[in-house]
Motif scaffolding. Sequence first.
Motif, mmCIF file in Angstrom:
data_model
loop_
_atom_site.group_PDB
_atom_site.id
_atom_site.type_symbol
_atom_site.label_atom_id
_atom_site.label_comp_id
_atom_site.label_asym_id
_atom_site.label_seq_id
_atom_site.Cartn_x
_atom_site.Cartn_y
_atom_site.Cartn_z
ATOM 1 N N ARG A 194 53.510 -2.416 -69.192
ATOM 2 C CA ARG A 194 52.876 -2.511 -70.509
ATOM 3 C C ARG A 194 52.099 -1.246 -70.850
ATOM 4 O O ARG A 194 52.230 -0.699 -71.949
ATOM 5 C CB ARG A 194 51.947 -3.739 -70.565
ATOM 6 N N GLU A 195 51.299 -0.762 -69.922
ATOM 7 C CA GLU A 195 50.456 0.402 -70.198
ATOM 8 C C GLU A 195 51.279 1.666 -70.449
ATOM 9 O O GLU A 195 50.964 2.443 -71.349
ATOM 10 C CB GLU A 195 49.453 0.640 -69.061
ATOM 11 N N VAL A 196 52.326 1.886 -69.657
ATOM 12 C CA VAL A 196 53.171 3.060 -69.894
ATOM 13 C C VAL A 196 53.787 2.978 -71.282
ATOM 14 O O VAL A 196 53.797 3.959 -72.033
ATOM 15 C CB VAL A 196 54.248 3.210 -68.792
ATOM 16 N N ALA A 197 54.268 1.803 -71.658
ATOM 17 C CA ALA A 197 54.863 1.628 -72.989
ATOM 18 C C ALA A 197 53.823 1.851 -74.085
ATOM 19 O O ALA A 197 54.092 2.555 -75.067
ATOM 20 C CB ALA A 197 55.486 0.243 -73.116
ATOM 21 N N GLU A 198 52.642 1.261 -73.926
ATOM 22 C CA GLU A 198 51.596 1.396 -74.955
ATOM 23 C C GLU A 198 51.139 2.841 -75.126
ATOM 24 O O GLU A 198 50.943 3.306 -76.247
ATOM 25 C CB GLU A 198 50.381 0.529 -74.600
ATOM 26 N N GLU A 199 50.945 3.550 -74.022
ATOM 27 C CA GLU A 199 50.371 4.892 -74.093
ATOM 28 C C GLU A 199 51.381 5.989 -74.368
ATOM 29 O O GLU A 199 51.008 7.054 -74.858
ATOM 30 C CB GLU A 199 49.620 5.213 -72.797
ATOM 31 N N THR A 200 52.658 5.754 -74.043
ATOM 32 C CA THR A 200 53.648 6.840 -74.160
ATOM 33 C C THR A 200 54.890 6.479 -74.970
ATOM 34 O O THR A 200 55.655 7.370 -75.331
ATOM 35 C CB THR A 200 54.136 7.272 -72.762
ATOM 36 N N GLY A 201 55.118 5.199 -75.193
ATOM 37 C CA GLY A 201 56.349 4.768 -75.842
ATOM 38 C C GLY A 201 57.543 4.750 -74.911
ATOM 39 O O GLY A 201 58.651 4.433 -75.327
ATOM 40 N N LEU A 202 57.349 5.077 -73.638
ATOM 41 C CA LEU A 202 58.439 5.118 -72.668
ATOM 42 C C LEU A 202 58.628 3.741 -72.024
ATOM 43 O O LEU A 202 57.666 2.990 -71.846
ATOM 44 C CB LEU A 202 58.170 6.166 -71.591
ATOM 45 N N THR A 203 59.863 3.433 -71.647
ATOM 46 C CA THR A 203 60.201 2.148 -71.054
ATOM 47 C C THR A 203 60.406 2.300 -69.552
ATOM 48 O O THR A 203 61.303 3.015 -69.111
ATOM 49 C CB THR A 203 61.492 1.591 -71.690
ATOM 50 N N VAL A 204 59.569 1.616 -68.781
ATOM 51 C CA VAL A 204 59.697 1.628 -67.325
ATOM 52 C C VAL A 204 60.903 0.777 -66.933
ATOM 53 O O VAL A 204 61.025 -0.374 -67.358
ATOM 54 C CB VAL A 204 58.418 1.094 -66.644
ATOM 55 N N THR A 205 61.778 1.358 -66.132
ATOM 56 C CA THR A 205 62.961 0.636 -65.642
ATOM 57 C C THR A 205 62.851 0.298 -64.162
ATOM 58 O O THR A 205 63.650 -0.478 -63.655
ATOM 59 C CB THR A 205 64.243 1.465 -65.872
ATOM 60 N N GLY A 206 61.873 0.866 -63.498
ATOM 61 C CA GLY A 206 61.685 0.577 -62.080
ATOM 62 C C GLY A 206 60.356 1.094 -61.573
ATOM 63 O O GLY A 206 59.881 2.135 -62.020
ATOM 64 N N ILE A 207 59.743 0.330 -60.689
ATOM 65 C CA ILE A 207 58.531 0.760 -59.992
ATOM 66 C C ILE A 207 58.972 0.935 -58.552
ATOM 67 O O ILE A 207 59.264 -0.049 -57.864
ATOM 68 C CB ILE A 207 57.395 -0.261 -60.136
ATOM 69 N N VAL A 208 59.052 2.183 -58.110
ATOM 70 C CA VAL A 208 59.753 2.463 -56.862
ATOM 71 C C VAL A 208 58.868 2.656 -55.641
ATOM 72 O O VAL A 208 59.354 2.568 -54.520
ATOM 73 C CB VAL A 208 60.694 3.678 -57.031
ATOM 74 N N ALA A 209 57.572 2.912 -55.850
ATOM 75 C CA ALA A 209 56.700 3.109 -54.685
ATOM 76 C C ALA A 209 55.241 2.935 -55.084
ATOM 77 O O ALA A 209 54.841 3.274 -56.198
ATOM 78 C CB ALA A 209 56.889 4.508 -54.100
#
Length: 149
Positions: A68-83
């Motif tokens: 949510r935060e990455v999307a709100e602050e940058t408009g980018l869509t997270v597709t994976g949290i890898v580490a």
Amino acid sequence: MIDDCVLDGLTTQAANDGVGQLVVGAIVRAGGKILLLKRPADDFMGGIYELPSGKVEGEERLDAALIREVAEETGLTVTGIVAYLGSFDYTSGSGKKSRQFNFAAQVATSAPVRLTEHDSYLWAPLHEKPPVTDAVKEIVHAYRGLYQV
């Protein structure tokens, strides 16, 4: 994605340590660069560069908050949290003991970056020392070690 047991353990440990506010941060990489956001001058810690980050809301899970935060602050869509890259504690502008949990995140595409809360952004070369706080430098160092950069 990160295992639920790891996320639950981080949250439990923070509660046991008396942390009043949970925050998540993401290293977003494009090529050999990482995304840094510049805080507005009139904001808490104004003018510094930081990772895309923000508060965990209510009973929200760390991974959901990060997406949510990455999307709100940058408009980018997270597709994976890898580490999971580590955490650091600080006192928030409102005086709360805060802990920022930091993760390496993959995004669908690195452009365009659309800022909503920051003055500007930069793609900082991963092999250089980033213009961030010492705590964030340690997270970047952990990321470099993970990916042998």
